[in-house]
Design an enzyme around this catalytic site. Structure first.
Site, PDB file in Angstrom:
ATOM      1  N   SER A  23       0.815  -1.205   0.000  1.00  0.00           N
ATOM      2  CA  SER A  23       0.000   0.000   0.000  1.00  0.00           C
ATOM      3  C   SER A  23       0.855   1.264   0.000  1.00  0.00           C
ATOM      4  O   SER A  23       1.144   1.837   1.050  1.00  0.00           O
ATOM      5  CB  SER A  23      -0.939  -0.009   1.207  1.00  0.00           C
ATOM      6  N   SER A  29       2.428   0.343   6.412  1.00  0.00           N
ATOM      7  CA  SER A  29       2.510  -0.784   5.482  1.00  0.00           C
ATOM      8  C   SER A  29       3.873  -0.825   4.804  1.00  0.00           C
ATOM      9  O   SER A  29       4.505  -1.894   4.706  1.00  0.00           O
ATOM     10  CB  SER A  29       1.393  -0.672   4.437  1.00  0.00           C
ATOM     11  N   ASN A 111     -13.203   0.014   4.605  1.00  0.00           N
ATOM     12  CA  ASN A 111     -13.130   0.194   3.160  1.00  0.00           C
ATOM     13  C   ASN A 111     -14.101  -0.704   2.401  1.00  0.00           C
ATOM     14  O   ASN A 111     -14.143  -0.668   1.173  1.00  0.00           O
ATOM     15  CB  ASN A 111     -11.724  -0.101   2.641  1.00  0.00           C
ATOM     16  N   GLU A 175     -13.131   4.492  -1.832  1.00  0.00           N
ATOM     17  CA  GLU A 175     -12.476   3.765  -0.741  1.00  0.00           C
ATOM     18  C   GLU A 175     -13.422   3.479   0.418  1.00  0.00           C
ATOM     19  O   GLU A 175     -12.984   3.086   1.502  1.00  0.00           O
ATOM     20  CB  GLU A 175     -11.266   4.558  -0.252  1.00  0.00           C
ATOM     21  N   HIS A 250      -6.339   7.917   4.050  1.00  0.00           N
ATOM     22  CA  HIS A 250      -7.796   8.007   4.135  1.00  0.00           C
ATOM     23  C   HIS A 250      -8.164   9.059   5.179  1.00  0.00           C
ATOM     24  O   HIS A 250      -7.388   9.317   6.113  1.00  0.00           O
ATOM     25  CB  HIS A 250      -8.433   6.670   4.562  1.00  0.00           C
ATOM     26  N   CYS A 371     -10.203   1.180  11.107  1.00  0.00           N
ATOM     27  CA  CYS A 371     -10.055   0.472   9.833  1.00  0.00           C
ATOM     28  C   CYS A 371     -10.757  -0.879   9.853  1.00  0.00           C
ATOM     29  O   CYS A 371     -11.228  -1.363   8.831  1.00  0.00           O
ATOM     30  CB  CYS A 371      -8.575   0.258   9.513  1.00  0.00           C
TER      31      CYS A 371
END
Length: 447
Positions: A23, A29, A111, A175, A250, A371
Site C-alpha cells: 500500500s 505498510s 473500506n 475507498e 484516508h 479500519c
C-alpha cells in the site's frame, strides 16, 4: 417504540495476513514490508476487541475474510495449470502479483462499503455500496466478494439494498466508509452524511504531490446520488493534500465522527472552517447539535497522529449518551498523544473515556480500530433481519477463538505465500467458518 443503534461489523483477519508492503502511501505498510507476520495473533487481537466492545453493550458483528490467495486473479493474469501450479508459477515469475493475490486486506472493513441508514434514504431502506478500491490491485479484487458477503448478511430486500461497486476507473476511485461519516442528533433521526475526498477528476483543484489521493469527489457524489441522499443532507469536503503526502491515505487517519461530534486534526481539511460551518448549519436544520474537537498541530503533529493512529479510532456512544474513544495502544506509548488524551477526558466535553487496545499486528500493516470496522445504523426491525449468526456473544467468541487456534499459522513471511498448502489451509478454515456464521456458500471454491 422502535429503537435505533449503530452496529459495528469488524473484519476478521484472514489466514494469509502478511506484510508485503503493498500500500504505497500507507507509511506503516511500507515500513514493515517483508517483516514476519503472525496471522493467529492478528486474528485474536481483532476478535478480542470485538468481544470487549460487545461486553460493554455495543452491537458488534463480524464479517468473514475473503478467500486468499485469489486463484481467480492469478488465472486472470495468465497463470495456468492446477491451483498449486498457478501459485508456483506466480511465485517464480511475478512474486509481487502473488503477494497481491494473497493479501488479507479485506480485514479493513472500513473500506468495504459506504452505508446510508434508512432514516436518510427516500425508500426507507439501508443502502450499501461496496467500494471499488481501484487504486490498489490487491484491494480492487475485493468488491465482488464484499457484495456477496453483504447480501448474505443483509438479505432482506424489503429492508436492505446492496448495490454493485462503482465502475473501477480512476475518476470514480472509491475507498468506502474510511472517507464517510454520518452526523445526527439520534441514530434514528435524519442525519447529515459527510463525504471526504482527496481529489476531483473534473473539477481539478489542489492535489497531493507525493502520495496518491485515493477517493475522488465524483465517487463520493455518485454514492450519495445512488443512495438517494438529499442535497441538504450531504456535505462534501476535500482532504488537505499536504496531510495525504504525510501518510494520511484516508480521512479516517486524520478525523473521526459520531452523532454530533467531529474529532479531527486542525490540518485535516481544505477550508476547514467553511466545512465546519456547513455541517453545523445543515445539522441545525435537523435540530441536531454539532461540536468540533480540533486537535492543534502544536499539541499533536500530523506525524505523531499518523504513527499513533490517534484518529483511526472508534468514537462510540453509550446508551446514556456519553462517548467512548477506542484507540490503539500506540496512542498510550506516544508521549504527545498520551498527554493530549489525558487532557481530553479530564475536561468537560462529549468524549468522557478512552479505551486502548493492543492491535499491533494490524497496526504494522497500516490500520487501527476504525479500519477494522464498518458502521451500520439499524432499527430494531432491521437488526432482527440481519443474519443471526454474525453477532458477537460469548458463544460465538469461543467458537471463533477455537477456530483461529485450529487453522491459523503463528508465523507467515512473504516467502511463505508460495506454499500451496496455505491455500488448502485457508479454504478448509473458510469452509468451516461459513458454517459457524450460518452464511451458506460464499466462496468460489464452495460453488
Amino acid at each position: 417504540m422502535q429503537r435505533t443503534l449503530e452496529a459495528n461489523f469488524d473484519g476478521l483477519v484472514g489466514p494469509t495476513h502478511n506484510y508485503a508492503g503493498l500500500s504505497f502511501g500507507n507509511v506503516a505498510s511500507q515500513n514493515n514490508e517483508n517483516s514476519v507476520a503472525n496471522p493467529k495473533a492478528a486474528a485474536r487481537q481483532g476478535l478480542r476487541k470485538m468481544k470487549r466492545l460487545a461486553d460493554l453493550g455495543f452491537a458488534q458483528g463480524v464479517l468473514p475474510p475473503q478467500e486468499r490467495p485469489s486463484i481467480r486473479l492469478l488465472r486472470e493474469l495468465g497463470f495456468g495449470g492446477n491451483d498449486a501450479a498457478a501459485i508456483a508459477k506466480a511465485a517464480k515469475e511475478a512474486p509481487e502479483l502473488l503477494a497481491a493475490a494473497s493479501s488479507a486486506s479485506a480485514m479493513w472493513t472500513a473500506n468495504a462499503a459506504t452505508v446510508s441508514p434508512s432514516a436518510d434514504t427516500p425508500d426507507a431502506r439501508v443502502h450499501f455500496t461496496p467500494a471499488n478500491l481501484c487504486s490498489k490491485l490487491h484491494r480492487a479484487i475485493e468488491h465482488e466478494a464484499t457484495r456477496r458477503t453483504l447480501t448474505a448478511i443483509f438479505a432482506d430486500p424489503a429492508r436492505f439494498v446492496v448495490h454493485d461497486a462503482l465502475p473501477g476507473t480512476p475518476a470514480l476511485g472509491d475507498e468506502g466508509a474510511a472517507n464517510h461519516t454520518r452526523f445526527c442528533a439520534q441514530y434514528g433521526a435524519p442525519g447529515v452524511e459527510f463525504f471526504v475526498y482527496g481529489r476531483s477528476e473534473f473539477r481539478r483543484g489542489p492535489e497531493p504531490k507525493r502520495y496518491p489521493a485515493r477517493q475522488t469527489f465524483e465517487a463520493s457524489r455518485a454514492v450519495a446520488q445512488r443512495h438517494g441522499l438529499a442535497d441538504d443532507a450531504t456535505v462534501f469536503a476535500q482532504q488537505n493534500p499536504d496531510v495525504i503526502d504525510a501518510g494520511v491515505f484516508h480521512n479516517d487517519v486524520i478525523a473521526v465522527g459520531n452523532r454530533g461530534t467531529l474529532f479531527c486534526h486542525e490540518r485535516a481539511f481544505v477550508g476547514a472552517q467553511t466545512v465546519y460551518d456547513e455541517l453545523r448549519a445543515k445539522l441545525a436544520a435537523r435540530d441536531a447539535p454539532f461540536d468540533v474537537i480540533e486537535v492543534p498541530d502544536a499539541q499533536v503533529s500530523v506525524a505523531d497522529a499518523v504513527s499513533s493512529y490517534l484518529f483511526n479510532s472508534q468514537l462510540l456512544s453509550r446508551a446514556e449518551g456519553s462517548q467512548v474513544l477506542v484507540v490503539p495502544q500506540e496512542c498510550r506509548e506516544n508521549p504527545w498523544v498520551a498527554i493530549y488524551l489525558d487532557d481530553l477526558v479530564a475536561k468537560p466535553g462529549p468524549i468522557g473515556e478512552v479505551l486502548a487496545f493492543d492491535l499491533r499486528e494490524s497496526m504494522k500493516n497500516g490500520g487501527g480500530p476504525a479500519c477494522l470496522r464498518l458502521r451500520v445504523v439499524l432499527n430494531d426491525a432491521e437488526r432482527a433481519a440481519v443474519a443471526p449468526g454474525v453477532w458477537i456473544d460469548d458463544k460465538l467468541f469461543e467458537r471463533l477463538d477455537a477456530w483461529i487456534e485450529r487453522h491459523y499459522r503463528d508465523r507467515l513471511a512473504p516467502a511463505d505465500l508460495a506454499d500451496p498448502a496455505l491455500l488448502d489451509e485457508s479454504r478448509t478454515a473458510l469452509d468451516e467458518l461459513t458454517q459457524i456464521l450460518g452464511l451458506g456458500s460464499l466462496y468460489d471454491f464452495q460453488r
